[in-house]
Design an enzyme around this catalytic site. Structure first.
Site, short mmCIF file in Angstrom:
data_model
loop_
_atom_site.label_atom_id
_atom_site.label_comp_id
_atom_site.label_asym_id
_atom_site.label_seq_id
_atom_site.Cartn_x
_atom_site.Cartn_y
_atom_site.Cartn_z
N ALA A 65 -52.24 -17.65 -41.42
CA ALA A 65 -52.76 -16.83 -43.20
C ALA A 65 -51.83 -14.61 -43.26
O ALA A 65 -51.70 -14.32 -41.86
CB ALA A 65 -53.74 -16.12 -43.27
N GLU A 113 -54.03 -24.88 -38.22
CA GLU A 113 -54.52 -25.63 -39.54
C GLU A 113 -53.62 -26.14 -40.77
O GLU A 113 -54.29 -27.31 -40.66
CB GLU A 113 -55.38 -23.79 -40.39
CG GLU A 113 -56.27 -23.48 -40.12
CD GLU A 113 -57.36 -22.62 -40.27
OE1 GLU A 113 -56.44 -21.64 -40.54
OE2 GLU A 113 -58.32 -23.16 -40.42
N1 COA Z 1 -48.84 -11.32 -41.53
C1 COA Z 1 -48.55 -11.17 -41.54
N2 COA Z 1 -46.97 -10.54 -40.99
C2 COA Z 1 -46.99 -11.56 -39.47
C3 COA Z 1 -48.08 -12.21 -39.51
C4 COA Z 1 -48.89 -12.51 -40.10
N3 COA Z 1 -49.91 -13.05 -40.13
N4 COA Z 1 -47.40 -12.11 -38.07
C5 COA Z 1 -46.79 -11.78 -37.87
N5 COA Z 1 -46.09 -11.25 -38.33
C6 COA Z 1 -44.53 -10.27 -38.72
C7 COA Z 1 -44.99 -9.16 -38.03
O1 COA Z 1 -46.34 -8.13 -38.82
C8 COA Z 1 -43.72 -8.74 -38.07
O2 COA Z 1 -43.10 -7.56 -39.12
P1 COA Z 1 -42.78 -6.13 -38.75
O3 COA Z 1 -41.68 -6.47 -38.25
O4 COA Z 1 -42.24 -6.65 -40.73
O5 COA Z 1 -43.31 -5.53 -38.60
C9 COA Z 1 -43.07 -9.27 -37.89
O6 COA Z 1 -44.25 -10.48 -38.96
C10 COA Z 1 -42.76 -10.53 -36.07
O7 COA Z 1 -44.30 -9.94 -35.80
P2 COA Z 1 -44.40 -9.49 -34.31
O8 COA Z 1 -45.90 -9.30 -34.02
O9 COA Z 1 -43.54 -8.30 -34.65
O10 COA Z 1 -44.05 -10.60 -33.29
P3 COA Z 1 -44.13 -10.47 -31.81
O11 COA Z 1 -43.49 -11.21 -31.37
O12 COA Z 1 -44.52 -9.30 -31.29
O13 COA Z 1 -46.35 -11.00 -32.00
C11 COA Z 1 -47.63 -12.56 -33.13
C12 COA Z 1 -46.04 -12.61 -32.90
C13 COA Z 1 -46.99 -14.09 -33.94
C14 COA Z 1 -47.97 -12.81 -31.78
C15 COA Z 1 -47.33 -11.67 -33.58
O14 COA Z 1 -47.25 -11.64 -34.88
C16 COA Z 1 -49.58 -12.31 -34.42
O15 COA Z 1 -50.56 -12.29 -33.54
N6 COA Z 1 -49.07 -11.87 -35.91
C17 COA Z 1 -50.63 -13.02 -36.22
C18 COA Z 1 -51.13 -14.37 -35.54
C19 COA Z 1 -52.90 -14.30 -36.27
O16 COA Z 1 -53.80 -13.25 -36.66
N7 COA Z 1 -52.56 -14.99 -37.42
C20 COA Z 1 -54.30 -15.55 -38.33
C21 COA Z 1 -54.03 -14.88 -39.41
S1 COA Z 1 -56.26 -15.45 -40.05
#
Ligand code: COA
Length: 260
Positions: A65, A113
């Site tokens: 999300a 999910e």
């Molecule tokens: N919601 C909003 N934005 C998200 C996102 C999410 N769930 N997951 C990734 N993004 C965005 C990041 O904010 C980033 O945007 P930006 O470039 O404008 O800063 C972009 O996607 C790339 O993510 P980034 O974190 O820089 O890449 P990474 O390779 O270092 O890490 C993940 C990738 C997926 C491990 C990390 O983004 C992450 O942990 N995301 C959240 C996952 C999560 O908790 N999901 C459950 C939500 S309830």
């Protein structure tokens, strides 16, 4: 402005692509609403036999999300998000056509999910699965605590939900979360295409009834499940496809099903 969800039909297969690659295909409210509309469109379109769900790019299927929408939300204002996410998952699970998740990268939180609500999951080796909500101080809300234990068992589901850890595609395969793993995203796309084509040639009514009966294995008690299977097994004997299938076997030819 590009669309956040793409929809394409090719040879009886509809492909739904979450298209926010810069945001790792995070599922905001608008994307969830659009996904629901497009799955309904695929369900109601008689020219579509199989649906594929995937993410744009090579990084993510969906990284959950959209966390930017969580700020300033409370138990009351967040409820529509969970309800709409769950409704989307339930629709995918219950629709009459097979749905294949082509998991081409991160499938975290809501991404994992939604993949679990699909009938079959194929993944590329770079895919990562997990329910990281715990790290935000929350829990899964699109059915993760319900579908994950059913797919992988309660102990592993608890470990994944309590730790929030990501697992690699091979580990997801080992625990039964995915059906197949491909070396590259390109090979994944071809593997999914081949499977979708194969399923599109199967008799549609039998696929629909098999899906219903298999889904029941998760919900109804055993005796009711068995009764239901008898009922739908019998129903398939009234279809044109049963005549076509049996006749083709007996005459050693290839069946051309009519999905009737
Ligand atoms: N919601 C909003 N934005 C998200 C996102 C999410 N769930 N997951 C990734 N993004 C965005 C990041 O904010 C980033 O945007 P930006 O470039 O404008 O800063 C972009 O996607 C790339 O993510 P980034 O974190 O820089 O890449 P990474 O390779 O270092 O890490 C993940 C990738 C997926 C491990 C990390 O983004 C992450 O942990 N995301 C959240 C996952 C999560 O908790 N999901 C459950 C939500 S309830």
């Amino acid at each position: 402005m590009s669309e956040d969800v793409l929809y394409e039909i090719d040879d009886e297969v509809a492909t739904v692509t979450i298209n926010r690659p810069d945001k790792y295909n995070a599922l905001n409210v608008a994307v969830i609403k659009r996904l629901r509309e497009l799955f309904k469109q695929a369900e109601e379109d008689p020219s579509v036999r199989v649906v594929v769900l995937t993410g744009a790019g090579e990084k993510a299927f969906a990284a959950g999300a959209d966390i930017t929408e969580f700020k300033n939300k409370n138990s009351e204002t967040v409820r529509p998000l969970a309800e709409n996410g769950q409704e989307l998952c339930k629709y995918i699970e219950e629709m009459s056509k097979p749905v294949i998740a082509a998991v081409n990268g991160f499938a975290l939180g809501g991404g994992c999910e939604i993949a679990m609500a699909c009938d079959i999951r194929y993944a590329s080796a770079n895919a990562r699965f997990g329910q990281p909500e715990i790290n935000l101080g929350i829990i899964p809300g699109f059915g993760g605590t319900v579908r994950l234990p059913r797919l992988v068992g309660l102990g592993i589901a608890k470990e994944l939900c309590f730790t929030g850890d990501q697992i690699k595609a091979e580990e997801a395969f080992r625990i039964g979360l995915v059906n197949r793993v491909f070396e590259s995203v390109e090979e994944l796309r071809q593997g999914v295409k081949d499977l979708a084509k194969k399923l599109s040639k199967k008799p549609g009514v039998a696929i629909k009834l098999a899906k219903k009966s298999l889904n029941n294995a998760w919900s109804l008690p055993l005796v009711d499940n068995l009764d239901f299977e008898v009922d739908v097994f019998c129903l398939t004997f009234d279809t044109e496809d049963k005549e076509i299938g049996v006749e083709a076997f007996l005459s050693k030819s290839k069946p051309e099903f009519k999905h009737k």
